[in-house]
Design a protein around this motif. Structure first.
Motif, PDB file in Angstrom:
ATOM      1  N   PHE A  67      -5.865   0.413   6.204  1.00 39.73           N
ATOM      2  CA  PHE A  67      -5.839   0.499   4.819  1.00 39.73           C
ATOM      3  C   PHE A  67      -7.414   0.413   4.127  1.00 39.73           C
ATOM      4  O   PHE A  67      -7.967  -0.706   3.003  1.00 39.73           O
ATOM      5  N   PRO A  68      -7.912   1.438   3.560  1.00 33.98           N
ATOM      6  CA  PRO A  68      -9.045   1.797   2.832  1.00 33.98           C
ATOM      7  C   PRO A  68      -8.945   1.192   1.018  1.00 33.98           C
ATOM      8  O   PRO A  68      -9.664   0.622   0.729  1.00 33.98           O
ATOM      9  N   ASN A  69      -7.933   0.959   0.457  1.00 37.12           N
ATOM     10  CA  ASN A  69      -7.878   0.031  -0.390  1.00 37.12           C
ATOM     11  C   ASN A  69      -8.017  -1.407  -0.727  1.00 37.12           C
ATOM     12  O   ASN A  69      -7.446  -1.988  -1.208  1.00 37.12           O
TER      13      ASN A  69
ATOM     14  N   CYS B  51       1.159  -1.242   0.205  1.00 34.19           N
ATOM     15  CA  CYS B  51       0.182  -0.168  -0.119  1.00 34.19           C
ATOM     16  C   CYS B  51       0.440   0.828  -0.009  1.00 34.19           C
ATOM     17  O   CYS B  51       0.570   2.126  -0.674  1.00 34.19           O
ATOM     18  N   GLU B  52       1.873   0.872   0.951  1.00 31.56           N
ATOM     19  CA  GLU B  52       2.741   2.296   0.845  1.00 31.56           C
ATOM     20  C   GLU B  52       3.907   2.707  -0.621  1.00 31.56           C
ATOM     21  O   GLU B  52       3.697   3.397  -1.125  1.00 31.56           O
ATOM     22  N   ALA B  53       3.895   1.993  -1.430  1.00 30.39           N
ATOM     23  CA  ALA B  53       4.344   1.342  -2.662  1.00 30.39           C
ATOM     24  C   ALA B  53       3.066   2.068  -3.420  1.00 30.39           C
ATOM     25  O   ALA B  53       3.676   3.185  -3.953  1.00 30.39           O
ATOM     26  N   MET B  54       2.011   1.953  -3.649  1.00 37.25           N
ATOM     27  CA  MET B  54       0.811   1.973  -4.803  1.00 37.25           C
ATOM     28  C   MET B  54       0.485   3.759  -3.844  1.00 37.25           C
ATOM     29  O   MET B  54       0.330   4.407  -5.392  1.00 37.25           O
ATOM     30  N   ASP B  55       0.899   3.974  -2.646  1.00 40.67           N
ATOM     31  CA  ASP B  55       0.109   5.435  -2.720  1.00 40.67           C
ATOM     32  C   ASP B  55       0.965   6.691  -2.900  1.00 40.67           C
ATOM     33  O   ASP B  55       0.699   7.556  -4.310  1.00 40.67           O
ATOM     34  N   ARG B  56       2.611   6.034  -2.754  1.00 39.17           N
ATOM     35  CA  ARG B  56       3.424   6.882  -3.854  1.00 39.17           C
ATOM     36  C   ARG B  56       3.798   7.039  -5.454  1.00 39.17           C
ATOM     37  O   ARG B  56       3.409   7.998  -5.560  1.00 39.17           O
ATOM     38  N   SER B  57       3.169   5.897  -5.856  1.00 42.23           N
ATOM     39  CA  SER B  57       2.761   5.438  -7.459  1.00 42.23           C
ATOM     40  C   SER B  57       2.001   6.565  -7.881  1.00 42.23           C
ATOM     41  O   SER B  57       2.068   6.703  -9.389  1.00 42.23           O
ATOM     42  N   GLY B  58       1.458   7.113  -7.647  1.00 44.55           N
ATOM     43  CA  GLY B  58      -0.463   7.826  -8.050  1.00 44.55           C
ATOM     44  C   GLY B  58      -1.158   7.248  -8.869  1.00 44.55           C
ATOM     45  O   GLY B  58      -2.449   7.714  -8.734  1.00 44.55           O
ATOM     46  N   TYR B  59      -0.834   5.830  -8.712  1.00 48.17           N
ATOM     47  CA  TYR B  59      -2.028   5.063  -9.392  1.00 48.17           C
ATOM     48  C   TYR B  59      -3.236   4.656  -8.838  1.00 48.17           C
ATOM     49  O   TYR B  59      -3.007   4.328  -7.438  1.00 48.17           O
ATOM     50  N   THR B  60      -4.370   4.530  -9.243  1.00 47.93           N
ATOM     51  CA  THR B  60      -5.555   4.079  -8.521  1.00 47.93           C
ATOM     52  C   THR B  60      -5.717   2.841  -8.100  1.00 47.93           C
ATOM     53  O   THR B  60      -4.764   1.963  -9.229  1.00 47.93           O
ATOM     54  N   TYR B  61      -5.561   1.926  -7.224  1.00 50.69           N
ATOM     55  CA  TYR B  61      -5.532   0.695  -6.744  1.00 50.69           C
ATOM     56  C   TYR B  61      -6.980   0.032  -5.823  1.00 50.69           C
ATOM     57  O   TYR B  61      -6.911   1.226  -5.241  1.00 50.69           O
ATOM     58  N   GLU B  62      -6.566  -1.434  -6.124  1.00 46.46           N
ATOM     59  CA  GLU B  62      -7.111  -1.844  -4.608  1.00 46.46           C
ATOM     60  C   GLU B  62      -6.461  -3.319  -4.588  1.00 46.46           C
ATOM     61  O   GLU B  62      -5.649  -3.802  -5.624  1.00 46.46           O
ATOM     62  N   LEU B  63      -6.440  -3.603  -3.211  1.00 47.18           N
ATOM     63  CA  LEU B  63      -5.390  -4.529  -2.844  1.00 47.18           C
ATOM     64  C   LEU B  63      -6.573  -5.140  -2.255  1.00 47.18           C
ATOM     65  O   LEU B  63      -7.476  -5.703  -1.094  1.00 47.18           O
ATOM     66  N   VAL B  64      -6.869  -6.985  -3.104  1.00 44.52           N
ATOM     67  CA  VAL B  64      -7.431  -7.666  -2.916  1.00 44.52           C
ATOM     68  C   VAL B  64      -7.102  -9.088  -1.857  1.00 44.52           C
ATOM     69  O   VAL B  64      -6.010  -9.242  -2.650  1.00 44.52           O
ATOM     70  N   ALA B  65      -6.795  -8.885  -0.717  1.00 45.78           N
ATOM     71  CA  ALA B  65      -6.126 -10.203  -0.220  1.00 45.78           C
ATOM     72  C   ALA B  65      -7.759 -10.787   0.422  1.00 45.78           C
ATOM     73  O   ALA B  65      -8.502 -10.963   0.714  1.00 45.78           O
ATOM     74  N   VAL B  66      -6.961 -12.172  -0.222  1.00 48.65           N
ATOM     75  CA  VAL B  66      -8.253 -13.611  -0.567  1.00 48.65           C
ATOM     76  C   VAL B  66      -7.071 -14.796   1.373  1.00 48.65           C
ATOM     77  O   VAL B  66      -6.262 -14.307   0.126  1.00 48.65           O
ATOM     78  N   ASP B  67      -8.203 -14.875   1.707  1.00 47.98           N
ATOM     79  CA  ASP B  67      -7.686 -15.817   2.733  1.00 47.98           C
ATOM     80  C   ASP B  67      -8.478 -16.997   2.018  1.00 47.98           C
ATOM     81  O   ASP B  67      -9.443 -17.297   1.752  1.00 47.98           O
ATOM     82  N   ASP B  68      -7.172 -17.809   2.038  1.00 45.26           N
ATOM     83  CA  ASP B  68      -7.080 -19.222   1.284  1.00 45.26           C
ATOM     84  C   ASP B  68      -7.671 -20.313   3.009  1.00 45.26           C
ATOM     85  O   ASP B  68      -7.496 -21.093   2.611  1.00 45.26           O
ATOM     86  N   PHE B  69      -8.884 -19.420   3.574  1.00 46.53           N
ATOM     87  CA  PHE B  69      -8.732 -20.764   4.634  1.00 46.53           C
ATOM     88  C   PHE B  69      -7.717 -21.470   5.601  1.00 46.53           C
ATOM     89  O   PHE B  69      -7.543 -22.188   5.193  1.00 46.53           O
ATOM     90  N   SER B  70      -6.758 -19.592   5.486  1.00 46.50           N
ATOM     91  CA  SER B  70      -5.958 -20.480   6.835  1.00 46.50           C
ATOM     92  C   SER B  70      -6.459 -21.568   7.736  1.00 46.50           C
ATOM     93  O   SER B  70      -7.597 -21.115   8.397  1.00 46.50           O
ATOM     94  N   THR B  71      -5.404 -21.432   8.629  1.00 44.55           N
ATOM     95  CA  THR B  71      -5.633 -22.321   9.806  1.00 44.55           C
ATOM     96  C   THR B  71      -5.146 -22.062  10.788  1.00 44.55           C
ATOM     97  O   THR B  71      -5.206 -22.254  12.496  1.00 44.55           O
TER      98      THR B  71
END
Length: 297
Positions: free
Chosen positions: A62-64, A28-48
């Motif tokens: 992290f609003p994005n 998120c820090e890298a993308m915020d500095r880049s100026g590109y609009t983005y979404e980060l899709v964090a997918v939890d793959d049924f973690s134990t």
């Protein structure tokens, strides 16, 4: 979160509780500095472990970031396929949450696609190998890569890097081909190369992973080889089937001449079997190629 992000970053998360937030923060820090609009899709793959809880706890920071939780373990390929299909961005980025890839360089991959519209995929080509079973993985990966280069007809600096960015519109027809496991990265690489899409390789560093590796050398190496053959068969079966067919036909013809000289115009049974086997494989190759050429996609 921006309603129409330019970039979607798909982040598979499976039992990464001790470092997943550090990875999210770095991206998120890298993308915020880049100026590109983005979404980060964090997918939890049924973690134990507590990976999902850590993501949900950190979500307000992290609003994005958008969290998606699977109700069963689908594998990294399933995560990447579904994440890419649901991506709202024009450019999709794949990476891992195990601290191995330099995710602060994601904007560089996006920059290349943004500035050069002739390039359809950018792959982070690793310059070192820091994975588990290193002494086994290096020669195995070299062999698999050479087979893929031979079948794809071009040089591939890194066949199965987990850090890459591509245009969703180009990748969309190939997403359904992704297998559930690690070989999904091999699949998307060969899909692009086999269909003449330009792939750019950006040299990157590669760090030792945090936490325990999910890679199984024997089973995953077997799947990689099988997937390379499967993908080339899917797009260009002649490259797989025609060489052995021609070899068998050639051996059968030479042996037939030898048989006639030695036995007086008599062909031995193994000569006939070799020659007919070559003809059958060649016929199968032509039929498979006809099916490939007649597909509408």
């Amino acid at each position: 979160m921006d309603a129409t992000p330019y970039v979607t970053i798909v982040l598979p998360c499976y039992n990464e509780q001790d470092h997943v937030i550090d990875e999210v923060e770095r991206i998120c820090e890298a993308m915020d500095r880049s100026g590109y609009t983005y979404e980060l899709v964090a997918v939890d793959d049924f973690s134990t472990d507590h990976t999902l809880a850590r993501l949900q706890e950190a979500a307000p920071r992290f609003p994005n970031m958008r969290i998606r939780a699977f109700h069963r373990n689908g594998g990294s390929g399933t995560v990447r396929r579904i994440g890419s299909q649901e991506a709202r961005g024009e450019i999709v980025v794949w990476t891992d949450a195990d601290m191995t890839y330099p995710n602060e360089r994601i904007p560089e991959l996006v920059d290349i696609l943004h500035k050069d519209h002739t390039i359809d995929q950018v792959v982070g080509a690793r310059t070192t190998e820091e994975g588990s079973h290193k002494f086994l993985r290096v020669p195995a990966k070299w062999f698999i890569r050479k087979v893929a280069e031979r079948l794809a007809g071009q040089k591939i600096p890194d066949l199965n890097s987990g850090l890459r960015a591509f245009r969703k519109s180009v990748a969309k027809p190939y997403l359904r081909l992704l297998p559930p496991g690690f070989s999904c990265v091999t699949t998307i690489t060969l899909s692009f190369l086999s269909n003449q899409h330009d792939v750019y390789y950006l040299p990157i560093g590669y760090s030792k992973r945090a936490g325990k590796s999910k890679f199984s050398f024997v089973s995953d190496a077997y799947r990689y080889i099988l997937q390379v053959l499967r993908m080339v068969m899917y797009f260009n079966p002649l490259k797989v089937l025609m060489p052995p067919a021609l070899w068998l036909i050639g051996i059968g013809l030479v042996k037939g001449v030898v048989d006639m000289v030695r036995y007086g115009f008599y062909l031995t049974s193994n000569t006939i079997v070799i020659f007919i086997s070559g003809l059958l494989i060649g016929s199968l190759a032509l039929l498979a190629d006809l099916i490939v050429r007649s597909r509408s996609e």
